[in-house]
Design a protein around this motif. Sequence first.
Motif, PDB file in Angstrom:
ATOM      1  N   MET B   1       0.668  -1.461  -0.227  1.00 26.48           N
ATOM      2  CA  MET B   1       0.031   0.165   0.270  1.00 26.48           C
ATOM      3  C   MET B   1       1.173   1.595   0.301  1.00 26.48           C
ATOM      4  SD  MET B   1      -3.496  -0.519   0.436  1.00 26.48           S
ATOM      5  CE  MET B   1      -3.010  -1.205  -1.217  1.00 26.48           C
ATOM      6  N   ILE B   2       0.889   2.147  -0.847  1.00 28.18           N
ATOM      7  CA  ILE B   2       1.842   3.177  -1.392  1.00 28.18           C
ATOM      8  C   ILE B   2       0.445   4.179  -1.004  1.00 28.18           C
ATOM      9  CG2 ILE B   2       3.095   4.594  -2.610  1.00 28.18           C
ATOM     10  CD1 ILE B   2       4.414   1.904  -3.612  1.00 28.18           C
ATOM     11  N   THR B   3       0.315   5.224  -0.049  1.00 29.01           N
ATOM     12  CA  THR B   3      -0.332   6.305   0.511  1.00 29.01           C
ATOM     13  C   THR B   3       0.794   7.565   0.510  1.00 29.01           C
ATOM     14  OG1 THR B   3      -0.563   6.400   2.336  1.00 29.01           O
ATOM     15  CG2 THR B   3      -2.642   5.311   1.153  1.00 29.01           C
ATOM     16  N   GLU B   4       0.495   8.512  -0.253  1.00 32.78           N
ATOM     17  CA  GLU B   4       1.072   9.803  -0.521  1.00 32.78           C
ATOM     18  C   GLU B   4       0.044  10.357   0.558  1.00 32.78           C
ATOM     19  OE1 GLU B   4       4.164   9.883  -2.422  1.00 32.78           O
ATOM     20  OE2 GLU B   4       3.341  10.763  -1.941  1.00 32.78           O
ATOM     21  N   CYS B   5       1.488  10.976   1.618  1.00 33.27           N
ATOM     22  CA  CYS B   5       1.144  11.584   2.737  1.00 33.27           C
ATOM     23  C   CYS B   5       1.302  13.388   2.986  1.00 33.27           C
ATOM     24  CB  CYS B   5       1.384  11.120   4.204  1.00 33.27           C
ATOM     25  SG  CYS B   5       1.394  11.918   5.806  1.00 33.27           S
ATOM     26  N   PRO B   6       0.003  13.788   2.341  1.00 31.53           N
ATOM     27  CA  PRO B   6       0.083  15.620   1.892  1.00 31.53           C
ATOM     28  C   PRO B   6       0.589  16.100   3.453  1.00 31.53           C
ATOM     29  CG  PRO B   6      -2.231  15.243   2.305  1.00 31.53           C
ATOM     30  CD  PRO B   6      -1.044  13.607   2.288  1.00 31.53           C
ATOM     31  N   ALA B 234      16.029   5.515   0.327  1.00 30.22           N
ATOM     32  CA  ALA B 234      15.999   6.737  -0.065  1.00 30.22           C
ATOM     33  C   ALA B 234      16.618   6.476  -1.691  1.00 30.22           C
ATOM     34  CB  ALA B 234      16.727   7.592   0.350  1.00 30.22           C
ATOM     35  N   ALA B 235      17.851   6.074  -1.680  1.00 26.52           N
ATOM     36  CA  ALA B 235      18.935   5.603  -3.048  1.00 26.52           C
ATOM     37  C   ALA B 235      17.651   4.620  -3.649  1.00 26.52           C
ATOM     38  CB  ALA B 235      20.182   5.312  -2.274  1.00 26.52           C
ATOM     39  N   LEU B 236      17.174   3.776  -3.277  1.00 26.44           N
ATOM     40  CA  LEU B 236      16.185   2.567  -3.943  1.00 26.44           C
ATOM     41  C   LEU B 236      14.713   3.807  -4.797  1.00 26.44           C
ATOM     42  CD1 LEU B 236      16.376  -0.554  -1.729  1.00 26.44           C
ATOM     43  CD2 LEU B 236      18.226   0.225  -4.104  1.00 26.44           C
ATOM     44  N   ASN B 237      14.618   4.256  -3.290  1.00 23.54           N
ATOM     45  CA  ASN B 237      13.294   4.818  -3.739  1.00 23.54           C
ATOM     46  C   ASN B 237      13.448   5.837  -4.703  1.00 23.54           C
ATOM     47  OD1 ASN B 237      10.346   4.737  -2.549  1.00 23.54           O
ATOM     48  ND2 ASN B 237      12.113   4.182  -1.182  1.00 23.54           N
ATOM     49  N   GLU B 238      14.466   6.287  -4.958  1.00 25.74           N
ATOM     50  CA  GLU B 238      14.830   7.667  -6.250  1.00 25.74           C
ATOM     51  C   GLU B 238      15.402   7.193  -7.380  1.00 25.74           C
ATOM     52  OE1 GLU B 238      16.890  11.081  -2.787  1.00 25.74           O
ATOM     53  OE2 GLU B 238      18.101   9.492  -4.240  1.00 25.74           O
ATOM     54  N   ILE B 239      15.602   6.046  -7.466  1.00 23.73           N
ATOM     55  CA  ILE B 239      16.244   5.562  -8.602  1.00 23.73           C
ATOM     56  C   ILE B 239      14.724   4.864  -9.153  1.00 23.73           C
ATOM     57  CG2 ILE B 239      17.177   2.848  -9.546  1.00 23.73           C
ATOM     58  CD1 ILE B 239      19.605   2.990  -7.557  1.00 23.73           C
ATOM     59  N   ALA B 240      13.805   3.712  -8.665  1.00 21.16           N
ATOM     60  CA  ALA B 240      12.463   3.146  -8.563  1.00 21.16           C
ATOM     61  C   ALA B 240      12.084   4.634  -9.209  1.00 21.16           C
ATOM     62  CB  ALA B 240      11.968   2.941  -8.050  1.00 21.16           C
ATOM     63  N   ARG B 241      11.545   5.446  -8.368  1.00 24.33           N
ATOM     64  CA  ARG B 241      10.999   6.685  -9.412  1.00 24.33           C
ATOM     65  C   ARG B 241      11.802   6.692 -10.561  1.00 24.33           C
ATOM     66  NH1 ARG B 241      12.035  11.715  -6.099  1.00 24.33           N
ATOM     67  NH2 ARG B 241      14.160  11.415  -7.236  1.00 24.33           N
ATOM     68  N   ASP B 242      12.964   7.595 -10.812  1.00 21.45           N
ATOM     69  CA  ASP B 242      13.625   7.805 -11.460  1.00 21.45           C
ATOM     70  C   ASP B 242      13.515   7.109 -13.143  1.00 21.45           C
ATOM     71  OD1 ASP B 242      13.286  10.558 -10.735  1.00 21.45           O
ATOM     72  OD2 ASP B 242      16.068  10.482 -10.109  1.00 21.45           O
ATOM     73  N   ALA B 246      10.195  -1.451 -10.723  1.00 17.64           N
ATOM     74  CA  ALA B 246       9.689  -1.322  -8.783  1.00 17.64           C
ATOM     75  C   ALA B 246      11.132  -2.187  -8.303  1.00 17.64           C
ATOM     76  CB  ALA B 246       8.662  -2.418  -8.916  1.00 17.64           C
ATOM     77  N   VAL B 247      11.518  -1.978  -7.235  1.00 17.00           N
ATOM     78  CA  VAL B 247      12.713  -2.675  -6.921  1.00 17.00           C
ATOM     79  C   VAL B 247      12.561  -2.972  -6.160  1.00 17.00           C
ATOM     80  CG1 VAL B 247      15.026  -2.385  -5.106  1.00 17.00           C
ATOM     81  CG2 VAL B 247      13.957  -0.590  -7.958  1.00 17.00           C
ATOM     82  N   ASP B 248      12.882  -4.989  -5.801  1.00 17.66           N
ATOM     83  CA  ASP B 248      12.451  -5.660  -4.597  1.00 17.66           C
ATOM     84  C   ASP B 248      13.813  -6.220  -4.168  1.00 17.66           C
ATOM     85  OD1 ASP B 248      10.884  -7.299  -2.966  1.00 17.66           O
ATOM     86  OD2 ASP B 248      11.433  -9.022  -3.912  1.00 17.66           O
ATOM     87  N   ILE B 249      14.186  -6.394  -2.447  1.00 18.62           N
ATOM     88  CA  ILE B 249      15.263  -6.243  -1.829  1.00 18.62           C
ATOM     89  C   ILE B 249      15.315  -7.820  -1.184  1.00 18.62           C
ATOM     90  CG2 ILE B 249      16.846  -3.946  -2.161  1.00 18.62           C
ATOM     91  CD1 ILE B 249      16.434  -3.306   0.860  1.00 18.62           C
ATOM     92  N   GLY B 316       2.138  -1.455 -13.168  1.00 14.84           N
ATOM     93  CA  GLY B 316       1.108  -0.304 -12.868  1.00 14.84           C
ATOM     94  C   GLY B 316       1.569   0.568 -10.989  1.00 14.84           C
ATOM     95  N   ARG B 317       2.457   0.351 -10.526  1.00 11.06           N
ATOM     96  CA  ARG B 317       3.037   1.115  -9.165  1.00 11.06           C
ATOM     97  C   ARG B 317       4.971   1.092  -9.513  1.00 11.06           C
ATOM     98  NH1 ARG B 317       0.922  -2.973  -4.483  1.00 11.06           N
ATOM     99  NH2 ARG B 317      -1.200  -1.787  -4.502  1.00 11.06           N
ATOM    100  N   PRO B 318       4.833   2.209 -10.810  1.00 12.50           N
ATOM    101  CA  PRO B 318       6.328   2.703 -10.293  1.00 12.50           C
ATOM    102  C   PRO B 318       6.592   3.328  -9.473  1.00 12.50           C
ATOM    103  CG  PRO B 318       4.717   3.433 -11.986  1.00 12.50           C
ATOM    104  CD  PRO B 318       3.942   2.828 -11.790  1.00 12.50           C
ATOM    105  N   GLY B 319       7.778   2.884  -9.300  1.00 14.87           N
ATOM    106  CA  GLY B 319       8.422   3.613  -7.891  1.00 14.87           C
ATOM    107  C   GLY B 319       8.385   3.084  -7.332  1.00 14.87           C
ATOM    108  N   ARG B 320       7.499   1.960  -6.875  1.00 17.96           N
ATOM    109  CA  ARG B 320       7.508   1.289  -5.982  1.00 17.96           C
ATOM    110  C   ARG B 320       9.121   0.322  -5.291  1.00 17.96           C
ATOM    111  NH1 ARG B 320       3.624  -3.859  -5.133  1.00 17.96           N
ATOM    112  NH2 ARG B 320       5.043  -4.514  -7.363  1.00 17.96           N
ATOM    113  N   VAL B 321       9.376   0.347  -3.589  1.00 19.51           N
ATOM    114  CA  VAL B 321      10.529   0.094  -3.686  1.00 19.51           C
ATOM    115  C   VAL B 321       9.601  -1.552  -2.518  1.00 19.51           C
ATOM    116  CG1 VAL B 321      12.305  -1.066  -2.279  1.00 19.51           C
ATOM    117  CG2 VAL B 321      12.346   1.400  -3.820  1.00 19.51           C
TER     118      VAL B 321
END
Lengths: 345, 345
Positions: B1-6, B234-242, B246-249, B316-321
């Motif tokens: 679940m990825i929710t953007e918390c404003p 943060a590094a993995l999220n930035e790479i997945a976003r750009d 998706a990245v899975d570790i 369907g979920r680009p940027g997901r780590v």
Amino acid sequence: MITECPVPRAETERVLLGHGAGGRLTAELLEHTVLPAFGGQEGPLEDASLLPGSKELVMSTDGFVVSPLFFPGGDIGSLAVHGTVNDLAMRGAEPVALSVALIVEEGLELGQLEAVMRSLGKAAQEAGVPVVTGDTKVVGRGAADKVFITTTGVGKLLPGLAVSAANARPGDAVLLSGPIGLHGTAVLSTREGLGFEADIASDTRPLHRLVAALAPLADRLHVLRDPTRGGLAAALNEIARDSRLAVDIDERAVPVPEPVAAACDILGLDPLHVANEGCMVAFVAPDAADEALASMRSLPEGSGAVRIGDVLPADGRPGRVTMRTAVGARRVVDMPLGELLPRIC
Amino acid sequence: MITECPVPRAETERVLLGHGAGGRLTAELLEHTVLPAFGGQEGPLEDASLLPGSKELVMSTDGFVVSPLFFPGGDIGSLAVHGTVNDLAMRGAEPVALSVALIVEEGLELGQLEAVMRSLGKAAQEAGVPVVTGDTKVVGRGAADKVFITTTGVGKLLPGLAVSAANARPGDAVLLSGPIGLHGTAVLSTREGLGFEADIASDTRPLHRLVAALAPLADRLHVLRDPTRGGLAAALNEIARDSRLAVDIDERAVPVPEPVAAACDILGLDPLHVANEGCMVAFVAPDAADEALASMRSLPEGSGAVRIGDVLPADGRPGRVTMRTAVGARRVVDMPLGELLPRIC
């Protein structure tokens, strides 16, 4: 009479405000504390240095800590662009790229930061140089004062120029592109609420187009320097020291705007020691003086260009700067010792 | 679940410590306050940018505000060199030149400043990069905290490499050059006197030789990033976003030294969020993974290199780590929101 006044021992044990003022204490800090870590400095200290392996790219960096952030004629954002563009220009280079590193105090209003960044972006655009990379750090309340900006520039040397503070020659004409004392008195008056800020605005502006206008002089252009921290006195002393020659200027020829003179009079400051951010000195071969003045005057930023003096042989006293005063006497123009105007840039 | 918390509106009106922490608030500050001034940022945010008109020279800048100045394994001087050398290295460049800008607080002991400068000079020498220019400003007591250092580097791209945070591809192997969490916990433990500083030393070191060792991979090397502020998460999220993937570790594959785990446990920190200064992630084509690991392990700074995960299609979920945990569950690895460890670099 030039006597070296040694700094008392106790003063050397902690960093003083004067260590950052661009005068003799700054030179000592560099010589004793900073430069030894890099294996010593060879040759004169220039505002910008050649990149290793390159014949045309130079690099320069400058930290900006001016207080207040906003002052008549500019702000820390525009100043951070102009300062680094001018450091490159004084080496005879046009700006190619800038980086911007921010250190921001927690609690600064985002609106103020936005205004600073807008001004920085506008100044970069007007100077024709892109900001290619950056960094932002935030420190806690009280660990910095609002925002500090470090800009670093890479520039490309204009072909045919080889200017250096060590390159002055006997007989050179000493030219000044415009009036002195505006930046320092504008910032100080604003900070202290002295009331001069209605009449004085900082001269902060980019000078690279003025340098480009002088490029046709080629090797008849010997030295360029913008008299920032430490003012005209520090700039001339550095050039005289690095070129091992004497410089003699005429007080009546040095343009000091009336409100600057009034402010300095009240504050007990010498206008020659006050920082500038939008004028420069150029040392040129005597037969190039008229051509150089005409070129400078063809641009708005050089419209007030004047010849203020000459380079003399060292005559046993290399590094001496003297001034013929308005009343006909001759006095030594010393390097400012320490802190006159803290956080002026 | 990825929710953007404003971020609540009130929080956006002043600069917060979290704006400098390398997480989501930092991204917001850049997007809304800093980058609009430069006409917006095109493409992914990289650690270093190409100089206009050049095909091989890149530029990077970084401000260092770490507190305390000295910590196990390093100090602000060595960190200022390694940080900028590594920003260049993560772009696939070897360092050519550095500039150093100091902002010093009045009253700092000159001996401390000398020690910092000696360390900085030694680190530059060991990294094989000259310091070509610099600047020193002094501000009054209380207007800065001891000393801040901004280093800017120019680097030369290694031929054949084209790494970018936007260049990850499905199937890529995610490699990590060594253990995580050492720098952040070493600095925090020293600052707060937590006692872990006897067992933990910062990993601060230059990584450009590790990158050079990977250069033979050529276009099979896709992404390089050093997980500094915001940590591995943060590094993995930035790479997945750009890269819009998706990245899975695998949690069991991520090397967390025992003292780091103990420190994070007591402090309530996630080791994935803790800053590093001497390790990097490399995304490589799957058929290059073994060769890349062998190359990294051939150097001391890569002796602990491991494969920690894979790149998956966005689905369907680009940027997901995500991370497979030690107990077999799968959890989302979020971008850290704000400030975990202030003034860690």
